[in-house]
Structure formats: C-alpha cells, structure tokens
Motif scaffolding. Structure first.
Motif, short mmCIF file in Angstrom:
data_model
loop_
_atom_site.label_atom_id
_atom_site.label_comp_id
_atom_site.label_asym_id
_atom_site.label_seq_id
_atom_site.Cartn_x
_atom_site.Cartn_y
_atom_site.Cartn_z
N LEU A 23 0.86 -0.96 0.43
CA LEU A 23 0.04 -0.39 0.04
C LEU A 23 1.13 1.12 -0.56
N ASN A 24 0.42 2.43 -0.78
CA ASN A 24 0.98 3.42 -0.70
C ASN A 24 1.04 4.77 0.40
N GLY A 25 1.88 5.26 1.12
CA GLY A 25 2.17 6.40 1.52
C GLY A 25 2.19 7.30 1.29
N ILE A 26 1.89 8.24 1.93
CA ILE A 26 1.54 10.16 1.19
C ILE A 26 2.99 10.79 1.89
N ASP A 27 3.18 11.78 1.60
CA ASP A 27 4.69 12.78 2.23
C ASP A 27 3.59 13.33 2.60
N ASP A 28 4.00 13.28 4.29
CA ASP A 28 2.90 13.57 5.31
C ASP A 28 4.37 15.53 5.76
#
Length: 493
Positions: A250-255
C-alpha cells in the motif's frame, strides 16, 4: 544499499499524476532511514525547478544505440530532499523529451523505449551500478528485458518492477525492439513479450513482469484484483503464473507536504485537537470559489483526473445528486480525452450560475490543498483504483471519503455503517456497484450523518485524521522486497 529508481515521473520536478508522488515519497523516506537513493528520469523540457538548484552536468556521456544510429546523451544531476536525481538528456533531432509535456505524444512508445535503452547504458557503468533497480509502469517495462538480454556481458542487476496502472501496458511494434538491439523473432512469443490480444505486438509490461526478480502493485487488494478480475486487463493468467514473486504494498503520502498542521497553502492550520479551525478553511474555500456562505450545506469535493478509470459517468452523476441532496459541490479536475473535456465544459457552463457549485477544469496544486482543507466530504467513484492517494490526503485533512470499494480504497476505508471494525476505526462511506443508485446510497448516508448527527460526523473526521498514512511502513516493506529481489537474483545465477 544503493537503490536506483527509474521512472517517467518524480515530483516536484516531473509530475503528471500519482506516480510522481509515489517516487518522491518513497525516495525521500528511504533516504531518511539511511539508504542511498538515486532517481533516474528523462530530461524533459517541462521540468520544474521552483526553489531548487538547476541541474548540473556530471561529465557523463552515454552512447546509446538506437534505430541504426548512436545517440549521445548527457547525464545531469541535482539533489532532491537528500537523494540524487539523474536526468538523461539526448542530443538528437528526435527531440524525445522536448515536447512541452511528459506524456500524450503519438510516439510515446518510441520515446520511452529509447529512455529504457539509455538507462541500461547508464547502469552498465561500474560506478553507476546499483544494488537494486526499481522500475515503474510500462514506460520502463523494457528495462528488465534489456538487462536480462545483456546478462552475459553486464551480469545481473536485481530488478523490482512496480505496476501502478495496468490500463496502459506499453504496446509497441516489433520494429521498436529491433531499434534497441533486441531480436523480435525470439522475443515475440507467448512465453516472452507477445501481447495476449495481438501476438504481432510486444507488450512491455508483460515482458517486465517476466524478466524482473520481484513484482508488485500498490495495494494488496489491487494485487488480488489484477490476478482474478477483469482489472487485470488481459494479464490475469500471466500474473497468476508469476504469483510467487508478485504482491501488493500500500502506498503512503508525503506527510511533510500533506499536513494540515503546517501546510503553507491553507489559511488556518488544524489537527485532531483543533478541528474547529477547519471552519476557517471552509469559509476561505467558499470565498475563493464564489460559493454562497451556506452553513446548512456540506461541501462535497472531487479532486481527480477526468478519465474513464476515475468513473467520469459517476462523477457527473454525483455532482447532480449532491446538489439535489442540498450540498455544495467543488470539482478540480482535468481531462485529456477531448470528448470528456467537452462534456465537463458543458457541465461547467450549465452550473456556473449556481451559487452552490464550482467546477475548476484544470489542475492547480495550491487550490487542491485548500479544497482538501475546506471540504466536508470527497467523492471517489473509481472504476478501478490501484491505491489512491486522494482518500489518504482527504482523511489527513478531516474530509470524509465517499468511495467505491475497489483496490486501495477498499484497503484503507472502513464504512461508517457497514463494517465489522470498531467505530473508532471507521472513516468513510463505501459502495460496491458502479451505478448511480449505489453512489447515491453512500452519498445520502454521509450527508444525513453530517446534517442530523454532527458529533458523529466529527468523530468520523477524527478517525481519519488519526490514521498513519505516511511512507514509514511502506518503505520498510519495499526494503524487504528489494532483499527478496537480490536473493532471487543470487538463486538464478
């Protein structure tokens, strides 16, 4: 570990969609945890260097055989967030990457086949050879094949291959294989690159799957869908064949970019402890787009490419349904296909007089931040969605997703009403069938909760905001995938 990521995109300098965010986010996190990361891109004439140093010549000249000639390429470099970016710049009358855009050219296949061949020349240099090479989507699907064909002289570089969108598989004519020194007669077979629907054409994604040491897509649910449903787009049996090396991360997002506590592009910062401040951003969004300041209407947002994958029929239906249900609607989207663009231009013209609707046809990064911060709900009716960043970003900003239960949407969302998860883990609304009736059911439930039970709706917002959607966990899973690729390479050799 020296990790070379090769891609057609990397935000912020070359971004056309989610692939650019993927490469940037994963490269940044791998660098943060101590890996040596190099991202390799074409030197497009539309690269964006706002606030960055200009790329510098590295003194590296590549001699790239292509279609009976040898094309010289310079390699340029710049630093991005601690990792190195390499840009391959051909000196050629072809103007491969001097088109004013990243994709959408009639000769895209030729452009990216050439880039793949140039990439192999780059990693063939002993000082440039990575410990693992991470290829992405059809544009680099030929790279594992080229490396496999040169193993006698080059040896084997372990290759991981990520599938982001199998709707585009890289169908090319046999002559393009010959142009980069491959033997079409030997490779255009059902066991290698021949496309399942037209064996006269090569399928670069199919070839990359076979030749890579590890293959993945960007969510566990989508990995299952690619093998067992029509979402495999003709590659179902091929992926089943290579099931032993295929999975989903699963991808992440740039927090650092998507964080309502620090986002410089929104007027009011907020987090789980200061959720009421979101109302300031809602007011700013209405003012910016000319919407009536109607406290009795929730804002339903759509931030999306306008193409068939994203469910354009359902998007149009959802706009009308949300307005009929007493909501306001904001759309930020762009279409490449002329018929879709024309349809939404007509819809925009029809809705322009409506004080509760605004359609912005194009893409505006700053406006997208304000929409995520100011909206109450976001509609994501995708026909298929490998992972989806929209729902992850929306939840971070306290905006509740209403989405179709496919791919990464199914992996990341728990329905507010119909889920076995505890209430504190529920974070959105899901529907199954790609129909207006199914969409209306989820949309109506969301609007009813917002209107009749605001405290419960606020809890849904908080549930979403407290989730961890960062790249920390996925980056560790990619390190394990790279280790698998390296071990597989050793076993093969």
């Amino acid at each position: 570990m020296h990790i070379a990521m090769v891609s057609a995109e990397c935000a912020p300098i070359a971004k056309a969609g989610g692939l650019g965010d993927f490469v940037q986010g994963l490269a940044r996190e791998l660098t943060r945890i101590g890996e040596r990361v190099e991202v390799i891109l074409p030197a497009y004439d539309v690269l964006r260097f706002d606030g960055l140093d200009r790329p510098r010549p590295l003194g590296i000249e590549l001699q790239v055989p292509f279609a009976g000639e040898v094309i010289q390429c310079r390699v340029l470099g710049l630093s991005l967030d601690g990792y190195e970016c390499r840009l391959i710049a051909p000196r050629s009358g072809h103007g491969f990457f001097e088109r004013g855009r990243i994709y959408g050219e009639p000769d895209d296949a030729e452009r990216f086949v050439f880039f793949s061949r140039a990439l192999v020349e780059y990693v063939s240099r002993p000082e440039s050879r990575p410990d693992v090479l991470h290829c992405n989507d059809w544009q680099t699907g030929l790279v594992p094949v080229l490396l496999a064909e040169r193993r006698a002289t080059l040896g084997r570089i372990p290759v991981c291959y990520s599938l982001h969108n199998v709707g585009y598989q890289g169908w090319v004519e046999a002559g393009l294989l010959a142009a980069v020194g491959l033997d079409p007669a030997r490779l255009l077979t059902p066991e290698r690159l021949a496309d399942p629907s037209d064996p006269r054409r090569a399928n670069l994604m199919k070839g990359g799957i076979a030749a890579a040491d590890a293959v993945n897509t960007v969510s566990p649910r989508h990995a299952w869908e690619l093998r067992h449903t029509e979402q495999g787009m003709g590659l179902q049996s091929w992926l089943q064949r290579y099931d032993y090396k295929f999975g989903g991360i699963l991808n992440g997002i740039d927090d650092a970019v998507w964080n309502p506590l620090t986002d410089p592009l929104i007027p009011a910062h907020f987090g789980p402890e200061t959720l009421p401040h979101k109302a300031i951003d809602r007011h700013a969004l209405r003012g910016h787009l000319g919407l009536e300041d109607a406290a009795d209407r929730p804002i339903v947002a759509i931030v999306s490419r306008l193409d068939r994958q994203k469910g354009v029929e359902l998007i149009a239906h959802g706009i009308h349904s949300a307005l009929s249900a007493g909501a306001q609607v904001v759309l930020l989207g762009h279409a490449i296909e002329p018929a879709i663009a024309e349809r939404f231009e007509r819809l925009k013209s029809a809705l322009d007089p409506n004080p509760h609707a605004h359609l912005e046809l194009g893409y505006d990064e700053s406006l997208s931040h304000l929409i995520y911060a100011g909206a109450d709900m976001i509609l994501i009716p995708s026909l298929y969605e490998p992972c989806g960043l929209t729902q992850l970003i929306a939840m971070r900003y306290g905006t509740v997703p209403i989405a179709r239960r496919v791919g990464g949407l199914a992996d990341t969302l728990q329905d507010a009403n119909y889920s076995a998860a505890p209430f504190e883990q529920r974070n959105g609304y899901l529907f199954d069938e790609p129909t207006g009736e199914a969409l209306n059911s989820a949309l109506d439930r969301a609007i009813a909760l917002w209107r009749d039970h605001p405290s419960y709706f606020s809890q849904l917002r908080l549930n979403g905001m407290r989730g961890d959607y960062s790249w920390r966990r996925p980056a560790r899973e990619y390190l394990a995938l790279y280790a698998y690729a390296r071990e597989a390479r050793v076993r093969r050799d």
